[in-house]
Design a protein around this motif. Structure first.
Motif, PDB file in Angstrom:
ATOM      1  N   THR A 111       1.470  -3.468  10.487  1.00 32.41           N
ATOM      2  CA  THR A 111       0.150  -2.833  10.496  1.00 32.41           C
ATOM      3  C   THR A 111      -0.020  -2.051  11.797  1.00 32.41           C
ATOM      4  N   SER A 112      -0.700  -0.916  11.762  1.00 34.68           N
ATOM      5  CA  SER A 112      -1.102  -0.266  13.024  1.00 34.68           C
ATOM      6  C   SER A 112      -2.279  -1.086  13.544  1.00 34.68           C
ATOM      7  N   GLY A 113      -1.979  -2.015  14.416  1.00 34.30           N
ATOM      8  CA  GLY A 113      -2.951  -3.064  14.718  1.00 34.30           C
ATOM      9  C   GLY A 113      -3.625  -2.934  16.066  1.00 34.30           C
ATOM     10  N   TRP A 172       3.811 -10.095  -1.878  1.00 32.58           N
ATOM     11  CA  TRP A 172       2.420 -10.424  -2.196  1.00 32.58           C
ATOM     12  C   TRP A 172       1.579  -9.213  -1.833  1.00 32.58           C
ATOM     13  N   THR A 173       0.607  -8.890  -2.665  1.00 34.18           N
ATOM     14  CA  THR A 173      -0.414  -7.919  -2.279  1.00 34.18           C
ATOM     15  C   THR A 173      -1.723  -8.342  -2.939  1.00 34.18           C
ATOM     16  N   ARG A 174      -2.844  -7.880  -2.366  1.00 36.57           N
ATOM     17  CA  ARG A 174      -4.164  -8.342  -2.816  1.00 36.57           C
ATOM     18  C   ARG A 174      -4.340  -8.185  -4.320  1.00 36.57           C
ATOM     19  N   THR A 175      -3.872  -7.055  -4.871  1.00 33.17           N
ATOM     20  CA  THR A 175      -3.972  -6.807  -6.305  1.00 33.17           C
ATOM     21  C   THR A 175      -2.699  -7.337  -6.970  1.00 33.17           C
ATOM     22  N   SER A 176      -2.798  -8.519  -7.586  1.00 36.99           N
ATOM     23  CA  SER A 176      -1.606  -9.227  -8.092  1.00 36.99           C
ATOM     24  C   SER A 176      -0.758  -8.402  -9.059  1.00 36.99           C
ATOM     25  N   ARG A 177      -1.443  -7.592  -9.875  1.00 37.09           N
ATOM     26  CA  ARG A 177      -0.712  -6.777 -10.849  1.00 37.09           C
ATOM     27  C   ARG A 177       0.315  -5.883 -10.160  1.00 37.09           C
ATOM     28  N   LYS A 178      -0.056  -5.328  -8.992  1.00 37.17           N
ATOM     29  CA  LYS A 178       0.878  -4.449  -8.264  1.00 37.17           C
ATOM     30  C   LYS A 178       2.096  -5.232  -7.796  1.00 37.17           C
ATOM     31  N   ALA A 179       1.867  -6.480  -7.374  1.00 40.07           N
ATOM     32  CA  ALA A 179       2.996  -7.307  -6.905  1.00 40.07           C
ATOM     33  C   ALA A 179       3.920  -7.648  -8.062  1.00 40.07           C
ATOM     34  N   ARG A 185      -2.838  13.005  -0.621  1.00 39.83           N
ATOM     35  CA  ARG A 185      -3.396  11.793   0.012  1.00 39.83           C
ATOM     36  C   ARG A 185      -2.272  10.795   0.302  1.00 39.83           C
ATOM     37  N   THR A 186      -1.817  10.764   1.566  1.00 39.70           N
ATOM     38  CA  THR A 186      -0.698   9.890   1.955  1.00 39.70           C
ATOM     39  C   THR A 186      -1.086   8.891   3.044  1.00 39.70           C
ATOM     40  N   PHE A 187      -2.051   9.257   3.875  1.00 41.06           N
ATOM     41  CA  PHE A 187      -2.481   8.383   4.985  1.00 41.06           C
ATOM     42  C   PHE A 187      -3.976   8.589   5.154  1.00 41.06           C
ATOM     43  N   GLY A 192       0.837  -1.199   0.000  1.00 40.83           N
ATOM     44  CA  GLY A 192       0.000   0.000   0.000  1.00 40.83           C
ATOM     45  C   GLY A 192       0.871   1.248   0.000  1.00 40.83           C
ATOM     46  N   ALA A 193       0.269   2.366   0.453  1.00 39.37           N
ATOM     47  CA  ALA A 193       0.970   3.658   0.436  1.00 39.37           C
ATOM     48  C   ALA A 193       2.292   3.595   1.198  1.00 39.37           C
ATOM     49  N   ILE A 194       2.301   2.935   2.347  1.00 38.99           N
ATOM     50  CA  ILE A 194       3.533   2.897   3.139  1.00 38.99           C
ATOM     51  C   ILE A 194       4.287   1.576   2.963  1.00 38.99           C
ATOM     52  N   GLY A 195       3.541   0.497   2.687  1.00 41.04           N
ATOM     53  CA  GLY A 195       4.191  -0.801   2.494  1.00 41.04           C
ATOM     54  C   GLY A 195       5.119  -0.806   1.286  1.00 41.04           C
ATOM     55  N   LEU A 217      -0.832  -4.125   6.407  1.00 39.77           N
ATOM     56  CA  LEU A 217      -2.204  -4.074   5.877  1.00 39.77           C
ATOM     57  C   LEU A 217      -2.993  -2.995   6.611  1.00 39.77           C
ATOM     58  N   PRO A 218      -4.194  -2.658   6.122  1.00 37.98           N
ATOM     59  CA  PRO A 218      -4.921  -1.542   6.738  1.00 37.98           C
ATOM     60  C   PRO A 218      -5.144  -1.721   8.248  1.00 37.98           C
ATOM     61  N   SER A 219      -5.589  -2.921   8.642  1.00 33.67           N
ATOM     62  CA  SER A 219      -5.881  -3.127  10.069  1.00 33.67           C
ATOM     63  C   SER A 219      -5.675  -4.598  10.416  1.00 33.67           C
TER      64      SER A 219
HETATM   65  P1  NDP Z   1      -3.234   1.437   2.164  1.00 30.20           P
HETATM   66  O1  NDP Z   1      -4.691   1.564   2.340  1.00 30.20           O
HETATM   67  O2  NDP Z   1      -2.527   2.337   1.230  1.00 30.20           O
HETATM   68  O3  NDP Z   1      -2.798  -0.045   1.683  1.00 30.20           O
HETATM   69  C1  NDP Z   1      -3.108  -1.167   2.385  1.00 30.20           C
HETATM   70  C2  NDP Z   1      -2.689  -2.429   1.669  1.00 30.20           C
HETATM   71  O4  NDP Z   1      -3.566  -3.428   2.143  1.00 30.20           O
HETATM   72  C3  NDP Z   1      -2.745  -2.436   0.162  1.00 30.20           C
HETATM   73  O5  NDP Z   1      -1.603  -3.102  -0.282  1.00 30.20           O
HETATM   74  C4  NDP Z   1      -3.993  -3.266  -0.149  1.00 30.20           C
HETATM   75  O6  NDP Z   1      -3.773  -4.137  -1.230  1.00 30.20           O
HETATM   76  C5  NDP Z   1      -4.118  -4.131   1.070  1.00 30.20           C
HETATM   77  N1  NDP Z   1      -5.493  -4.478   1.382  1.00 30.20           N
HETATM   78  C6  NDP Z   1      -6.551  -3.657   1.534  1.00 30.20           C
HETATM   79  N2  NDP Z   1      -7.646  -4.372   1.855  1.00 30.20           N
HETATM   80  C7  NDP Z   1      -7.254  -5.659   1.905  1.00 30.20           C
HETATM   81  C8  NDP Z   1      -7.939  -6.870   2.173  1.00 30.20           C
HETATM   82  N3  NDP Z   1      -9.236  -6.895   2.492  1.00 30.20           N
HETATM   83  N4  NDP Z   1      -7.225  -8.024   2.137  1.00 30.20           N
HETATM   84  C9  NDP Z   1      -5.921  -8.012   1.851  1.00 30.20           C
HETATM   85  N5  NDP Z   1      -5.219  -6.901   1.565  1.00 30.20           N
HETATM   86  C10 NDP Z   1      -5.890  -5.737   1.606  1.00 30.20           C
HETATM   87  O7  NDP Z   1      -2.620   1.531   3.624  1.00 30.20           O
HETATM   88  P2  NDP Z   1      -1.211   2.133   4.065  1.00 30.20           P
HETATM   89  O8  NDP Z   1      -0.133   1.489   3.293  1.00 30.20           O
HETATM   90  O9  NDP Z   1      -1.319   3.607   4.118  1.00 30.20           O
HETATM   91  O10 NDP Z   1      -1.186   1.624   5.588  1.00 30.20           O
HETATM   92  C11 NDP Z   1      -0.820   0.305   5.959  1.00 30.20           C
HETATM   93  C12 NDP Z   1      -0.722   0.280   7.487  1.00 30.20           C
HETATM   94  O11 NDP Z   1       0.300   1.194   7.902  1.00 30.20           O
HETATM   95  C13 NDP Z   1      -2.025   0.720   8.191  1.00 30.20           C
HETATM   96  O12 NDP Z   1      -2.229  -0.010   9.359  1.00 30.20           O
HETATM   97  C14 NDP Z   1      -1.754   2.193   8.509  1.00 30.20           C
HETATM   98  O13 NDP Z   1      -2.537   2.623   9.621  1.00 30.20           O
HETATM   99  C15 NDP Z   1      -0.254   2.162   8.790  1.00 30.20           C
HETATM  100  N6  NDP Z   1       0.459   3.426   8.573  1.00 30.20           N
HETATM  101  C16 NDP Z   1       0.321   4.156   7.417  1.00 30.20           C
HETATM  102  C17 NDP Z   1       1.004   5.355   7.241  1.00 30.20           C
HETATM  103  C18 NDP Z   1       0.909   6.196   6.005  1.00 30.20           C
HETATM  104  O14 NDP Z   1       1.481   7.309   5.992  1.00 30.20           O
HETATM  105  N7  NDP Z   1       0.228   5.764   4.937  1.00 30.20           N
HETATM  106  C19 NDP Z   1       1.888   5.881   8.314  1.00 30.20           C
HETATM  107  C20 NDP Z   1       2.029   4.998   9.437  1.00 30.20           C
HETATM  108  C21 NDP Z   1       1.333   3.837   9.561  1.00 30.20           C
HETATM  109  P3  NDP Z   1      -3.804  -3.753  -2.780  1.00 30.20           P
HETATM  110  O15 NDP Z   1      -3.370  -2.323  -2.910  1.00 30.20           O
HETATM  111  O16 NDP Z   1      -2.848  -4.702  -3.380  1.00 30.20           O
HETATM  112  O17 NDP Z   1      -5.195  -3.974  -3.247  1.00 30.20           O
END
Ligand code: NDP
Length: 300
Positions: free
Chosen positions: A98-100, A32-39, A234-236, A12-15, A68-70
């Motif tokens: 993850t911020s879990g 690995w990420t949910r959207t295979s094309r990105k991986a 849009r960063t977080f 995702g944005a930070i991963g 992951l988001p949560s």
């Molecule tokens: P994003 O929303 O940008 O990305 C989350 C990732 O999770 C994406 O790779 C997405 O996959 C994947 N995802 C979403 N839903 C699902 C699902 N149902 N099953 C499996 N995978 C899923 O989040 P961030 O990268 O911004 O944040 C990740 C974590 O880091 C969060 O807990 C956030 O609170 C924490 N964080 C974020 C910061 C930031 O600045 N962005 C700063 C500090 C902490 P895909 O894109 O492949 O579909």
């Protein structure tokens, strides 16, 4: 010498910048990420491997990093048919960035222990800019020996790395940090709205506040760069901050801290999230405040 094998789940944005740092530091990386094309695109760009299932990503790994988001998504991809727990080998460590939710991390740590695997919760702070630079702050929960074992992997994207206590302690510190972040964004916005009404240029007000005792990351960086300019990048996602403050308020309550201020921040973030939707940035909460008070906080 064989390279340490790391599976990174969640681009995702930070991963994405965290995984890029691990690739550049020479780890044997599979993403690995949910959207295979990105991986597959990430793997081609950074000359690493990718997998189409979480099980496939983790089955040869020494360490698994999730971002992951949560905790809901972490537990879901751990327990699905082709998930982490079905693919993980004995001895592997899961580092969850993850911020879990501490309770969820404790459940997952117990499941991993049954498979002779270990777990460290390691949420991060520092935003996308800190992740790009490999300079995140990382707050960790786990056994001291597990923490020391995880440290070289975490150092791939972290700079300040702190062992906060047993499993769940990293999540707890992160959640309360986020409560302070939300509180600072909202209250700095209210202070500036009052000063704008009073006739003070908000840039001048921030010049003073940032040389005074009311300053915070919100007053020093977020509001000047994103609100005064009306850039709102849009960063977080606000949705994630809403999730964080809910965890924080619950932790505080469970510890007997029945904070009226935390409850109010929780209500404000939930209603801003509902109004602005899933993709809004966390600083866009200020737009809701501006609408409520009828003042725009912009450079004059
Ligand atoms: P994003 O929303 O940008 O990305 C989350 C990732 O999770 C994406 O790779 C997405 O996959 C994947 N995802 C979403 N839903 C699902 C699902 N149902 N099953 C499996 N995978 C899923 O989040 P961030 O990268 O911004 O944040 C990740 C974590 O880091 C969060 O807990 C956030 O609170 C924490 N964080 C974020 C910061 C930031 O600045 N962005 C700063 C500090 C902490 P895909 O894109 O492949 O579909």
């Amino acid at each position: 010498m064989t390279k340490t094998r790391v599976a990174f789940l969640g681009l995702g944005a930070i991963g994405t910048p965290m995984a890029r740092n691990l690739a550049e530091k020479g780890f044997d990386l599979t993403v690995w990420t949910r959207t295979s094309r990105k991986a597959s695109e990430f793997a081609a760009k950074h000359n690493v491997k990718f997998a189409t299932t979480p099980a496939g990503a983790v089955n040869a790994a020494d360490f698994v990093v999730t971002c992951l988001p949560s905790s809901v998504e972490v537990e879901a991809i751990a327990n699905s048919a082709d998930g982490i727990l079905s693919g993980i080998r004995s001895g592997t460590m899961l580092i969850d960035c993850t911020s879990g939710d501490p309770d969820s991390s404790k459940r997952l740590a117990a499941q991993l222990k049954e498979k002779r695997c270990s777990f460290v919760d390691a949420p991060v702070s520092g935003g996308v800019v800190g992740a790009e630079a490999g300079k995140l702050t990382v707050m960790c929960g786990g056994d001291a020996t597990d923490f020391e074992r995880a440290r070289p992997i975490i150092a791939g994207f972290g700079e300040k790395i702190v062992h906060c206590g047993p499993v769940g302690a990293g999540d707890a510190v992160k959640a309360l940090n986020q409560m302070l972040l939300a509180l600072h964004i909202w209250t700095t916005g209210e202070a500036l709205a009052a000063l704008v009404r009073y006739g003070v240029d908000p840039a001048k007000a921030l010049e003073v506040i940032n040389g005074s005792s009311g300053r915070s990351n919100s007053s020093m960086n977020l509001i000047p760069e994103r609100v005064l300019t009306r850039a709102f990048p849009r960063t977080f996602r606000l949705a994630l901050l809403d999730k964080d403050v809910r965890i924080a308020a619950r932790i505080a309550k469970d510890q007997g801290i029945d904070s009226a201020i935390f409850a109010e921040v929780e209500r404000l973030m939930a209603s801003a999230h509902e109004e602005l939707g899933e993709e809004a940035d966390h600083v866009e909460a200020i737009k809701v405040l501006e609408r409520l008070v009828g003042v725009e906080i912009k450079a004059t």
